[in-house]
Each structure stands twice: as structure tokens, then as C-alpha cells.
Design an enzyme around this catalytic site. Sequence first.
Site, mmCIF file in Angstrom:
data_model
loop_
_atom_site.group_PDB
_atom_site.id
_atom_site.type_symbol
_atom_site.label_atom_id
_atom_site.label_comp_id
_atom_site.label_asym_id
_atom_site.label_seq_id
_atom_site.Cartn_x
_atom_site.Cartn_y
_atom_site.Cartn_z
ATOM 1 N N HIS A 235 0.801 -1.227 0.000
ATOM 2 C CA HIS A 235 0.000 0.000 0.000
ATOM 3 C C HIS A 235 0.832 1.273 0.000
ATOM 4 O O HIS A 235 0.356 2.333 0.363
ATOM 5 C CB HIS A 235 -0.977 0.024 1.190
ATOM 6 C CG HIS A 235 -1.815 -1.199 1.296
ATOM 7 N ND1 HIS A 235 -2.629 -1.633 0.276
ATOM 8 C CD2 HIS A 235 -1.954 -2.101 2.288
ATOM 9 C CE1 HIS A 235 -3.232 -2.744 0.639
ATOM 10 N NE2 HIS A 235 -2.839 -3.064 1.855
ATOM 11 N N GLU A 287 -9.511 8.692 0.746
ATOM 12 C CA GLU A 287 -9.040 9.640 1.768
ATOM 13 C C GLU A 287 -8.566 10.931 1.139
ATOM 14 O O GLU A 287 -8.357 11.009 -0.070
ATOM 15 C CB GLU A 287 -7.919 9.028 2.619
ATOM 16 C CG GLU A 287 -6.611 8.843 1.886
ATOM 17 C CD GLU A 287 -5.420 8.675 2.842
ATOM 18 O OE1 GLU A 287 -5.502 9.094 4.010
ATOM 19 O OE2 GLU A 287 -4.402 8.141 2.400
ATOM 20 N N ARG A 291 -1.972 18.177 2.485
ATOM 21 C CA ARG A 291 -0.564 18.611 2.427
ATOM 22 C C ARG A 291 -0.038 18.412 1.015
ATOM 23 O O ARG A 291 -0.708 17.828 0.170
ATOM 24 C CB ARG A 291 0.261 17.752 3.388
ATOM 25 C CG ARG A 291 0.073 16.272 3.058
ATOM 26 C CD ARG A 291 1.004 15.360 3.801
ATOM 27 N NE ARG A 291 0.579 13.983 3.710
ATOM 28 C CZ ARG A 291 0.843 13.147 2.727
ATOM 29 N NH1 ARG A 291 1.534 13.562 1.679
ATOM 30 N NH2 ARG A 291 0.416 11.898 2.736
#
Length: 448
Positions: A235, A287, A291
Site C-alpha cells: 500500500h 481519503e 498537504r
Amino acid sequence: MFGKVLIANRGEIALRVHRACQEMGIRTVAVHSTADATAMHVRLADESVCIGPPNARDSYLNTAAILSAATITGADAVHPGYGFLSENARFAEMVEAHGLKFIGPSPDHIRMMGDKIAAKDAMRRLDVPLVPGSPGALESLEEARAVADQIKYPVLIKAAAGGGGRGMKVARSADELEEAWRVARTEAKSAFGDDSVYMEKYLDRPRHIELQVLADTHGNVVHFGERDCSLQRRHQKLVEEAGSPVLSAADREALGARVTSALAKLGYRNAGTLEFLWQDGQFAFIEMNTRLQVEHPVTEMVCGIDLVKEQIRIAAGEPLGYGQGDIRFAGHAIECRITAEDPETFAPSPGRVNTYHAPGGLGVRVDSALYSGYTVPPHYDSLVAKLVVHAPSRPEAIGRMRRALSEMVVAGIRTTLPLHQAVMDDPEFQSGEYTIHWLERFVAGRQG
Ligand code: ADP
């Protein structure tokens, strides 16, 4: 505009931020641990302050030391880079409480998106499509069973505070659920100090496609297209492309319109990335990262924009000054993340780099803090260079990456350069037909 920016990070990203500041005529303050006293980000910055011992908890995560450094040096703003304190809402609040600007989103938005359950809730309300799953946190194994029966196996148990692929476990059938539930919670507790978990349908052949967004403080929100980050191991992304080999301009526009309108309603500001899984032509939100991302250069190459300069301008209160219609996508860009690891076993390989030679030529960019004689410390992330190429088409970009990889020399430590070369040489990768599971099998094939 700011006169001085403190860069609360290290390595290639500290250098990346420094470069943007320099070009804007802004002075920079580097912070560093004792292990990084001779690091390139320290050498190039206008000033530097030692903030603690090698252990990141006592240095790069040491908010008191970083804020003191900012105060002593008279910085006007703090850029957090990625990782470390970049998604720490409390840090953003403390920066602002010290009368400095935090170059990033509001603490409230950082907090909201840092809790993946709250993030999905917000996106649901804003009509952004989601991966099917539990409506919120799972309170018990019984509830997990009920949700899994409803959305059907395989399912994925994920940590609400997740990041870096930790606290994530698949259950392929009812027999595996209890184990996945237990392991995901234990991992979440030890990695994030929070064992809340939720459930998603486990998609069997998705691509990871994410959208880069910028929002100013005057209500303008634009997107810079997508990045395809499907090449992952555990991942974690290894290779990223812009644009995605599977997305049409119309798909991009439709997703972009939906996302920018959602973020405008949310009142979001500065840079952000919404991550989606894409399967059978459908997008599903997983998600949002509040940033700058590691893979931002591929977007910069195809859009001809400097995202860090934009972040700084936005934090200083300037309007974007352009609209969605002004953003063009030219050619194709690929990034290879080169890490100080064995290319087959992925065992960490810190140590002295005897010789470093960066490739060059048309359309080649290297974001790295390496130099000949530098010692890669064992204390931090293993990323040592991002090799980025840009070319008119995807096949030309692959040819350019193969050529650039063959020129690059990092001698003295092991790196993943040979793995990247093998990926670029592979006909399946070249066809563009890969999912998030492709690289894992490719790596296993090389090991076996
Ligand atoms: P993290 O914050 O830990 O990086 P993400 O939610 O961003 O976690 O997921 C990381 C990666 O895990 C994704 O890019 C994808 O490869 C995989 N993944 C996440 N959710 C799912 C899902 N529902 N089905 C299949 N794979 C998933």
C-alpha cells in the site's frame, strides 16, 4: 509576501521547499537533527538551527524546538513539507498562535481529514462517491460481521487514524474476519495510539487515482488533474504517473468539477489531494491528504506549475489569479521513488554514498538531497531521490525514464534503481494495464 520561511522537514522535500523560496526571494531557515548536521538542506538554507537528537520524536517532531527556532530566527511562516508534522492539526494551531503563518490548510480541515471516518462523512454529505462500507467506526466484531454480510466479502478493515498503509487488513471470507479485526485494531493502536477501525468493500482490481487541488483564501478552487499511483508495494506508492493511462479528458473534467465544488463548499484552503480507487469506470473516495504529496512533481511537469510557490502565495493571502480554464495538461510525466533499500528484499540500506551522479537532459528532473560522500542516516524514511521525467507521450516518457535510470549512479549503498529499470522494461507496465496489485506480483516474481 513573507520575508523568511522555516522549513520543518529534511531531505529532498526540505530542499524542494527551499528552492521555491529562493526563487521567490524568501530567506529560508532549515531545522535539523544532530544526524543531519551536514545534510544538503542544511547546507543550502540561509540559516539553520539544530533542534535535537537523531530520533525524529525528539527533533523533527519536536514542536517546542521547532517553534523556538522559528521565533529566534524571526521567520514569518512555516512550511511542513510532507510526513512529520504536516498533518498535525495541533502543530498548525501552535504555529498560528505564535503569530506565524502555517503554509497549509486550516487546523480544522487537517483534523477532519486526518480522521478517515470524519473525512468520508464529509465527502458523503458533499456528494463525492465513496467505497461502500460501514457508516462510521465499527463498535464490535458483531457489527463488523453485520456490515460484511451486507457489503459482501472480501472486506477491508482500516484504521480511522491510518496512514502509510498501516492498520489495514483484508478478510476474504467470514472465517477471516475475526483475525483481520483483531490484527487491524492492534496495529492501529500501536501505530497511531487509536484503535478505532472502519470497514470498506475490498476492491479486487482498482487503480489508485488521485486529484490535486489548490484553493485560495478568496473562494477560488482549481484542480490540476490526476495522478495514477497504482504501482504500490504494501500500500505504499513506488511509481506515479500524470495523467493516468486509463482516464479520458472527459472523466478528468467530470471528477474535477465534482471535487472542486465540494471543496469550495467546505471552505478548504491551500493544497490538497483527494485519493480515489477507480474500478469499472467508477470513482470511489478513500481519503484526503491535506498537504503537499511526495508525487507532486508529476503534476507540476504536465501543468507547468510550481505547487510549492502556489502554497506559499496562498498562505500569504494572495488570490490564485487564474481559473480552471487556464490550466492545461501537456504530455506525460512519470516519477520513480528511489529508496535506500535492497531492490529485491527491501531491507534498508543506509550508509555512505561514495559516488552520486544524477541523470540530466531534456525533460529530466531529480529531486534529491544526495551528494557524493553523503551518509544516508538509518533514522528516517528511506526515500533518497525522486527521478521525474516529462515527455510528449507516455511511450516517450517511458523511454526517457529508462535512459535516465541507466545514467543514474548511487554507489556505496543498495537502492531500488534496478527494480525501477525492470518495471520500465516490462511490457505489461508499458501497456498501462495494471491495477494496485500488479507491482506486488511483479516483485514476488523477481524474488522467486
Ligand atoms: P493510507 O492512508 O494508509 O495510505 P489509504 O486509504 O490511502 O491508506 O489506502 C492506501 C492504499 O491501500 C490504496 O492506494 C489502495 O492500494 C489500498 N486500498 C485502500 N482501500 C482499499 C479498498 N477498499 N480496496 C482495495 N484496496 C484498497
